[in-house]
Design a protein around this motif. Structure first.
Motif, PDB file in Angstrom:
ATOM      1  N   GLU A   1      -3.788  21.390  -8.467  1.00  0.00           N
ATOM      2  CA  GLU A   1      -2.527  21.685  -7.782  1.00  0.00           C
ATOM      3  C   GLU A   1      -2.726  21.886  -6.285  1.00  0.00           C
ATOM      4  N   ALA A   2      -3.934  22.294  -5.881  1.00  0.00           N
ATOM      5  CA  ALA A   2      -4.222  22.467  -4.451  1.00  0.00           C
ATOM      6  C   ALA A   2      -4.582  21.157  -3.780  1.00  0.00           C
ATOM      7  N   LEU A   3      -4.870  20.114  -4.572  1.00  0.00           N
ATOM      8  CA  LEU A   3      -5.242  18.809  -4.021  1.00  0.00           C
ATOM      9  C   LEU A   3      -4.088  17.807  -4.028  1.00  0.00           C
ATOM     10  N   ALA A   4      -2.997  18.134  -4.704  1.00  0.00           N
ATOM     11  CA  ALA A   4      -1.896  17.176  -4.812  1.00  0.00           C
ATOM     12  C   ALA A   4      -1.391  16.741  -3.440  1.00  0.00           C
ATOM     13  N   ASP A   5      -1.357  17.685  -2.494  1.00  0.00           N
ATOM     14  CA  ASP A   5      -0.835  17.377  -1.162  1.00  0.00           C
ATOM     15  C   ASP A   5      -1.767  16.465  -0.358  1.00  0.00           C
ATOM     16  N   ASP A   6      -3.022  16.332  -0.767  1.00  0.00           N
ATOM     17  CA  ASP A   6      -3.948  15.464  -0.036  1.00  0.00           C
ATOM     18  C   ASP A   6      -3.533  14.002  -0.096  1.00  0.00           C
ATOM     19  N   TRP A   7      -2.740  13.628  -1.086  1.00  0.00           N
ATOM     20  CA  TRP A   7      -2.225  12.256  -1.126  1.00  0.00           C
ATOM     21  C   TRP A   7      -1.435  11.919   0.126  1.00  0.00           C
ATOM     22  N   GLN A   8      -0.836  12.925   0.767  1.00  0.00           N
ATOM     23  CA  GLN A   8      -0.027  12.655   1.958  1.00  0.00           C
ATOM     24  C   GLN A   8      -0.878  12.322   3.179  1.00  0.00           C
ATOM     25  N   SER A   9      -2.191  12.486   3.076  1.00  0.00           N
ATOM     26  CA  SER A   9      -3.091  12.192   4.196  1.00  0.00           C
ATOM     27  C   SER A   9      -3.687  10.794   4.124  1.00  0.00           C
ATOM     28  N   VAL A  10      -3.382  10.060   3.052  1.00  0.00           N
ATOM     29  CA  VAL A  10      -4.085   8.803   2.826  1.00  0.00           C
ATOM     30  C   VAL A  10      -3.136   7.617   2.729  1.00  0.00           C
ATOM     31  N   ALA A  11      -3.738   6.448   2.964  1.00  0.00           N
ATOM     32  CA  ALA A  11      -3.171   5.198   2.462  1.00  0.00           C
ATOM     33  C   ALA A  11      -4.008   4.820   1.253  1.00  0.00           C
ATOM     34  N   TYR A  12      -3.361   4.214   0.249  1.00  0.00           N
ATOM     35  CA  TYR A  12      -4.056   3.917  -0.997  1.00  0.00           C
ATOM     36  C   TYR A  12      -3.705   2.512  -1.453  1.00  0.00           C
ATOM     37  N   LEU A  13      -4.728   1.781  -1.876  1.00  0.00           N
ATOM     38  CA  LEU A  13      -4.500   0.436  -2.397  1.00  0.00           C
ATOM     39  C   LEU A  13      -5.657   0.032  -3.305  1.00  0.00           C
TER      40      LEU A  13
ATOM     41  N   PRO B   1       0.816  -1.217   0.000  1.00  0.00           N
ATOM     42  CA  PRO B   1       0.000   0.000   0.000  1.00  0.00           C
ATOM     43  C   PRO B   1       0.847   1.262   0.000  1.00  0.00           C
ATOM     44  N   TRP B   2       0.333   2.292  -0.689  1.00  0.00           N
ATOM     45  CA  TRP B   2       0.898   3.640  -0.572  1.00  0.00           C
ATOM     46  C   TRP B   2       0.531   4.182   0.803  1.00  0.00           C
ATOM     47  N   ILE B   3       1.492   4.808   1.464  1.00  0.00           N
ATOM     48  CA  ILE B   3       1.240   5.440   2.756  1.00  0.00           C
ATOM     49  C   ILE B   3       1.749   6.875   2.690  1.00  0.00           C
ATOM     50  N   GLY B   4       0.869   7.853   2.802  1.00  0.00           N
ATOM     51  CA  GLY B   4       1.280   9.242   2.820  1.00  0.00           C
ATOM     52  C   GLY B   4       1.910   9.631   4.147  1.00  0.00           C
ATOM     53  N   ARG B   5       2.654  10.732   4.141  1.00  0.00           N
ATOM     54  CA  ARG B   5       3.402  11.139   5.335  1.00  0.00           C
ATOM     55  C   ARG B   5       2.495  11.447   6.526  1.00  0.00           C
ATOM     56  N   ARG B   6       1.243  11.884   6.270  1.00  0.00           N
ATOM     57  CA  ARG B   6       0.338  12.243   7.369  1.00  0.00           C
ATOM     58  C   ARG B   6      -0.670  11.147   7.698  1.00  0.00           C
ATOM     59  N   TYR B   7      -0.521   9.990   7.068  1.00  0.00           N
ATOM     60  CA  TYR B   7      -1.559   8.974   7.258  1.00  0.00           C
ATOM     61  C   TYR B   7      -1.718   8.556   8.717  1.00  0.00           C
ATOM     62  N   GLU B   8      -0.637   8.432   9.432  1.00  0.00           N
ATOM     63  CA  GLU B   8      -0.735   7.984  10.827  1.00  0.00           C
ATOM     64  C   GLU B   8      -1.636   8.896  11.652  1.00  0.00           C
ATOM     65  N   ALA B   9      -1.631  10.191  11.329  1.00  0.00           N
ATOM     66  CA  ALA B   9      -2.468  11.137  12.069  1.00  0.00           C
ATOM     67  C   ALA B   9      -3.892  11.176  11.533  1.00  0.00           C
ATOM     68  N   GLU B  10      -4.057  11.055  10.209  1.00  0.00           N
ATOM     69  CA  GLU B  10      -5.372  11.297   9.608  1.00  0.00           C
ATOM     70  C   GLU B  10      -6.156  10.027   9.304  1.00  0.00           C
ATOM     71  N   ARG B  11      -5.481   8.928   9.002  1.00  0.00           N
ATOM     72  CA  ARG B  11      -6.112   7.608   8.883  1.00  0.00           C
ATOM     73  C   ARG B  11      -7.268   7.584   7.883  1.00  0.00           C
ATOM     74  N   ILE B  12      -7.027   8.100   6.680  1.00  0.00           N
ATOM     75  CA  ILE B  12      -8.007   8.029   5.598  1.00  0.00           C
ATOM     76  C   ILE B  12      -7.503   6.989   4.592  1.00  0.00           C
TER      77      ILE B  12
END
Length: 285
Positions: free
Chosen positions: A158-170, A79-90
């Protein structure tokens, strides 16, 4: 050759530090793959088309001719894990890969989408999938901050690109036969999520899960979440379902949306609008 391992992939992605929480989450998912025979005991990749415990069901008969020719792409994906996933858990769950797979496939895909969105495009090769998916993620994040109301509109790519860092993706289905859009066979929809998705959810412990594509995984008869996640069956307002299920001592809110790659943009927008309405009426933790 199958020597490439989870350790190799983590080093390549710069995730081999024991202090990086993402590393531990990925290793948790990898452990479940080893336990289910998708990786060997040393964490080395195995070919899904010939070594997965379900391969005789999913890749029966002449289907072998449609298996990826490159063994590196015929393997389970971390799985992809963004840098903020541990805090946001989306947790964002797609349906299947369009082409190929492999240990680093989620990471390669997400990085391509991020680069495209940072350049003002809706996603890799200009497809709207990434932009639409991150619009839903952004709505969840805005809801948590109390910034969501009926006037909300998704910002530009471009304003949504950083939202990937809040998620895990699979992807719910890890195999991608070499046919149009990598469309899995029905048996893959039936067999892969019970084998991989539930262990991934237990390893990642999301608080919010966005399932992109309605029916296949959530389906009341065949869907794995209905059978195995003690799903509290929720409302179906029209283009969205909202459910709740437990993960150990935690609870996860599940939203099932129309698939963001649909050619009918209205169908996606209906799902997004109903998601916003749901989040305004009942925010998620």
């Amino acid at each position: 050759m199958n020597e490439w391992s989870v350790d190799d992939e983590l080093r390549q992605r710069g995730l081999d530090s024991a202090d990086d929480g993402r590393t531990q989450l990925i290793r948790g998912a990898a452990t479940s793959y080893v336990e289910r025979g998708l990786l060997d005991p040393a964490g080395r990749r195995r070919r899904l088309s010939t070594e997965c415990p379900r391969h005789c069901i999913c890749w029966q008969g002449d289907r072998q001719a449609l298996a990826p020719g490159d063994g590196a792409e015929d393997a389970v994906a971390l799985p992809w894990i963004g840098r903020r996933y541990e805090a946001e858990r989306i947790l964002v769950v797609g349906t299947n890969f369009n082409r190929g797979g492999g240990l680093g496939a989620h990471w390669g895909t997400c990085e391509l989408h991020i680069a495209a969105m940072e350049a003002g495009k809706p996603g890799f090769r200009g497809h709207p999938y990434a932009y639409r998916a991150m619009s839903a993620v952004h709505a969840v994040r805005e809801s948590r901050c109390g910034h969501l109301d009926q006037t909300w509109q998704p910002p530009p790519p471009e304003a949504l690109a950083d939202d990937w860092q809040s998620v895990a993706y699979l992807q719910a289905v890890k195999c991608a036969p070499e046919r149009a859009r990598g469309e899995p066979f029905q048996e893959m929809y039936d067999e892969c999520p019970p084998l991989t998705l539930m262990p991934e959810i237990r390893a990642l412990v999301p608080r919010v899960m966005l399932l992109l594509g309605r029916g296949r995984v959530r389906d009341p008869v065949r869907g794995v979440l209905r059978r195995e996640a003690n799903l509290e069956w929720g409302a179906s307002p029209g283009s969205l379902e909202r459910d709740v299920f437990g993960i150990g001592e935690s609870t996860c809110t599940l939203f099932c949306l129309n698939h963001p790659a649909t050619r009918d943009a209205r169908r996606w927008r209906e799902s997004l609008d109903q998601l916003v309405e749901q989040l305004i009426m009942q925010p998620v933790p």
